[in-house]
Write a protein that holds these residues in place. Sequence first.
Motif, PDB file in Angstrom:
ATOM      1  N   HIS A 153      59.043  68.449  32.846  1.00  0.00           N
ATOM      2  CA  HIS A 153      58.748  67.083  33.014  1.00  0.00           C
ATOM      3  C   HIS A 153      59.187  65.861  31.416  1.00  0.00           C
ATOM      4  CE1 HIS A 153      55.332  66.491  30.748  1.00  0.00           C
ATOM      5  NE2 HIS A 153      54.393  67.001  31.269  1.00  0.00           N
ATOM      6  N   TYR A 154      59.768  64.405  31.986  1.00  0.00           N
ATOM      7  CA  TYR A 154      59.716  63.811  30.921  1.00  0.00           C
ATOM      8  C   TYR A 154      58.722  63.183  30.330  1.00  0.00           C
ATOM      9  CZ  TYR A 154      65.073  63.651  31.331  1.00  0.00           C
ATOM     10  OH  TYR A 154      66.193  63.508  31.350  1.00  0.00           O
ATOM     11  N   THR A 155      58.749  62.884  29.047  1.00  0.00           N
ATOM     12  CA  THR A 155      57.348  61.869  29.104  1.00  0.00           C
ATOM     13  C   THR A 155      57.124  60.920  28.171  1.00  0.00           C
ATOM     14  OG1 THR A 155      56.666  64.135  28.118  1.00  0.00           O
ATOM     15  CG2 THR A 155      55.202  61.902  26.976  1.00  0.00           C
ATOM     16  N   LEU A 156      57.086  59.700  29.172  1.00  0.00           N
ATOM     17  CA  LEU A 156      57.129  58.566  28.477  1.00  0.00           C
ATOM     18  C   LEU A 156      56.253  58.497  26.926  1.00  0.00           C
ATOM     19  CD1 LEU A 156      58.474  55.483  28.920  1.00  0.00           C
ATOM     20  CD2 LEU A 156      56.329  55.204  30.943  1.00  0.00           C
ATOM     21  N   VAL A 157      57.016  57.502  26.436  1.00  0.00           N
ATOM     22  CA  VAL A 157      56.428  57.370  25.404  1.00  0.00           C
ATOM     23  C   VAL A 157      56.120  55.595  24.598  1.00  0.00           C
ATOM     24  CG1 VAL A 157      56.450  57.119  22.445  1.00  0.00           C
ATOM     25  CG2 VAL A 157      57.132  59.484  23.953  1.00  0.00           C
ATOM     26  N   LEU A 158      55.201  55.310  24.756  1.00  0.00           N
ATOM     27  CA  LEU A 158      54.938  53.098  24.580  1.00  0.00           C
ATOM     28  C   LEU A 158      54.566  53.261  23.255  1.00  0.00           C
ATOM     29  CD1 LEU A 158      53.955  52.931  27.484  1.00  0.00           C
ATOM     30  CD2 LEU A 158      55.840  52.586  27.498  1.00  0.00           C
ATOM     31  N   GLY A 159      55.339  52.663  22.308  1.00  0.00           N
ATOM     32  CA  GLY A 159      55.260  52.060  21.184  1.00  0.00           C
ATOM     33  C   GLY A 159      54.786  51.327  20.937  1.00  0.00           C
ATOM     34  N   GLU A 160      53.687  50.146  19.943  1.00  0.00           N
ATOM     35  CA  GLU A 160      53.858  48.915  19.496  1.00  0.00           C
ATOM     36  C   GLU A 160      54.457  48.260  18.215  1.00  0.00           C
ATOM     37  OE1 GLU A 160      50.482  45.529  17.961  1.00  0.00           O
ATOM     38  OE2 GLU A 160      49.727  47.536  19.510  1.00  0.00           O
ATOM     39  N   VAL A 161      55.035  47.700  17.965  1.00  0.00           N
ATOM     40  CA  VAL A 161      56.323  47.425  17.119  1.00  0.00           C
ATOM     41  C   VAL A 161      55.633  46.756  16.339  1.00  0.00           C
ATOM     42  CG1 VAL A 161      57.984  46.039  16.181  1.00  0.00           C
ATOM     43  CG2 VAL A 161      58.571  47.387  18.479  1.00  0.00           C
ATOM     44  N   VAL A 162      55.265  46.741  15.014  1.00  0.00           N
ATOM     45  CA  VAL A 162      54.137  46.583  14.026  1.00  0.00           C
ATOM     46  C   VAL A 162      54.672  46.119  12.443  1.00  0.00           C
ATOM     47  CG1 VAL A 162      52.325  47.827  14.522  1.00  0.00           C
ATOM     48  CG2 VAL A 162      53.940  48.975  12.811  1.00  0.00           C
ATOM     49  N   GLY A 163      56.590  45.748  12.615  1.00  0.00           N
ATOM     50  CA  GLY A 163      57.209  45.803  11.812  1.00  0.00           C
ATOM     51  C   GLY A 163      58.661  45.875  12.027  1.00  0.00           C
ATOM     52  N   MET A 164      59.601  44.317  11.828  1.00  0.00           N
ATOM     53  CA  MET A 164      61.078  44.676  12.219  1.00  0.00           C
ATOM     54  C   MET A 164      61.652  44.114  10.728  1.00  0.00           C
ATOM     55  SD  MET A 164      61.317  42.025  15.592  1.00  0.00           S
ATOM     56  CE  MET A 164      63.168  42.607  15.255  1.00  0.00           C
ATOM     57  N   HIS A 165      62.589  44.870  10.732  1.00  0.00           N
ATOM     58  CA  HIS A 165      63.456  44.930   9.935  1.00  0.00           C
ATOM     59  C   HIS A 165      65.517  43.745  10.195  1.00  0.00           C
ATOM     60  CE1 HIS A 165      61.538  46.571   6.787  1.00  0.00           C
ATOM     61  NE2 HIS A 165      60.703  47.363   8.192  1.00  0.00           N
ATOM     62  N   ILE A 166      65.897  43.082   9.775  1.00  0.00           N
ATOM     63  CA  ILE A 166      67.389  42.705  10.336  1.00  0.00           C
ATOM     64  C   ILE A 166      68.025  41.851   9.473  1.00  0.00           C
ATOM     65  CG2 ILE A 166      68.005  40.332  12.003  1.00  0.00           C
ATOM     66  CD1 ILE A 166      65.511  39.929  13.374  1.00  0.00           C
ATOM     67  N   ASP A 167      68.707  42.857   9.844  1.00  0.00           N
ATOM     68  CA  ASP A 167      70.321  42.323   8.672  1.00  0.00           C
ATOM     69  C   ASP A 167      70.466  40.800   8.784  1.00  0.00           C
ATOM     70  OD1 ASP A 167      72.049  42.354   7.138  1.00  0.00           O
ATOM     71  OD2 ASP A 167      73.134  44.083   6.897  1.00  0.00           O
ATOM     72  N   GLU A 168      70.382  40.010   7.916  1.00  0.00           N
ATOM     73  CA  GLU A 168      70.611  39.130   7.908  1.00  0.00           C
ATOM     74  C   GLU A 168      72.014  38.187   7.967  1.00  0.00           C
ATOM     75  OE1 GLU A 168      69.187  36.576   4.541  1.00  0.00           O
ATOM     76  OE2 GLU A 168      67.191  37.094   4.712  1.00  0.00           O
ATOM     77  N   ALA A 169      72.898  39.574   7.934  1.00  0.00           N
ATOM     78  CA  ALA A 169      74.606  39.498   8.152  1.00  0.00           C
ATOM     79  C   ALA A 169      75.003  38.824   8.898  1.00  0.00           C
ATOM     80  CB  ALA A 169      75.337  40.548   7.412  1.00  0.00           C
ATOM     81  N   TYR A 170      73.970  38.860  10.498  1.00  0.00           N
ATOM     82  CA  TYR A 170      73.626  39.272  12.022  1.00  0.00           C
ATOM     83  C   TYR A 170      73.070  37.963  12.503  1.00  0.00           C
ATOM     84  CZ  TYR A 170      75.374  44.397  10.615  1.00  0.00           C
ATOM     85  OH  TYR A 170      76.524  44.676   9.981  1.00  0.00           O
ATOM     86  N   LEU A 171      72.523  37.481  11.551  1.00  0.00           N
ATOM     87  CA  LEU A 171      72.793  35.966  12.338  1.00  0.00           C
ATOM     88  C   LEU A 171      73.354  34.431  12.044  1.00  0.00           C
ATOM     89  CD1 LEU A 171      68.992  36.042  10.032  1.00  0.00           C
ATOM     90  CD2 LEU A 171      69.479  37.002  12.797  1.00  0.00           C
ATOM     91  N   THR A 172      72.931  34.035  12.804  1.00  0.00           N
ATOM     92  CA  THR A 172      74.202  32.770  13.359  1.00  0.00           C
ATOM     93  C   THR A 172      73.248  31.377  13.463  1.00  0.00           C
ATOM     94  OG1 THR A 172      76.398  33.991  14.486  1.00  0.00           O
ATOM     95  CG2 THR A 172      76.075  32.066  14.430  1.00  0.00           C
TER      96      THR A 172
END
Length: 206
Positions: A153-172
């Motif tokens: 069987h497959y296993t479903l993994v659910l994770g809570e995002v506790v931090g994000m990093h975004i490269d500002e070069a990809y923001l408009t």
Amino acid sequence: MFFVPGKHKDHGLPYNPFKACVLPRPIAWLSTQSATGVCNLAPYSFFNAFADEPPIIGVGIAPDSREEGTKDTLRNIVETREFVFNLVSWEQRTAMNESSKPAPADVDEFEAAGLEKLPSQVIKPPRVKGAPVHFECKLFKTMGLPKNSGGKHYTLVLGEVVGMHIDEAYLTDGMVDATKMKPLARLGYQDYSVVNEVVQLVRPSA
């Protein structure tokens, strides 16, 4: 045409079309770290976001073909309860594919794929340098999915995002710009797609 999943020989096609019809799918490029400190990196295409308050992401991990039956990624997540989702961009498509190679548990797939690590802020597993976005995640829950005809069987993994990093070069104008980021997506068979164009549809009011 119509066919019943699990009896794919009856549809007359060369391959089961299920994955080719659920598209496009984000690629969960997951970095984990074993309890002994060995880093692992692997891509998974059964992946998406399921909630935003709090942010929850989920990934389906297949059983491993080795005798123990558990992939290194899943074992690491269960043991340490931490992982990083690294967004795959067009520029890193070859490295992502390279990291999908089967490897012994003591092999660092970052090194094998020629990738550099970046430290995470909240958790221990490292991030992939060059990925436009990273989600640091803590395990919320795992769930065993129904067994297949072979008893695995497959296993479903659910994770809570506790931090994000975004490269500002990809923001408009302060907004994530997918056309700059060019995220890679999984289709069926050996096929992939890339986001090059975005259209807007304003949700109608009541």
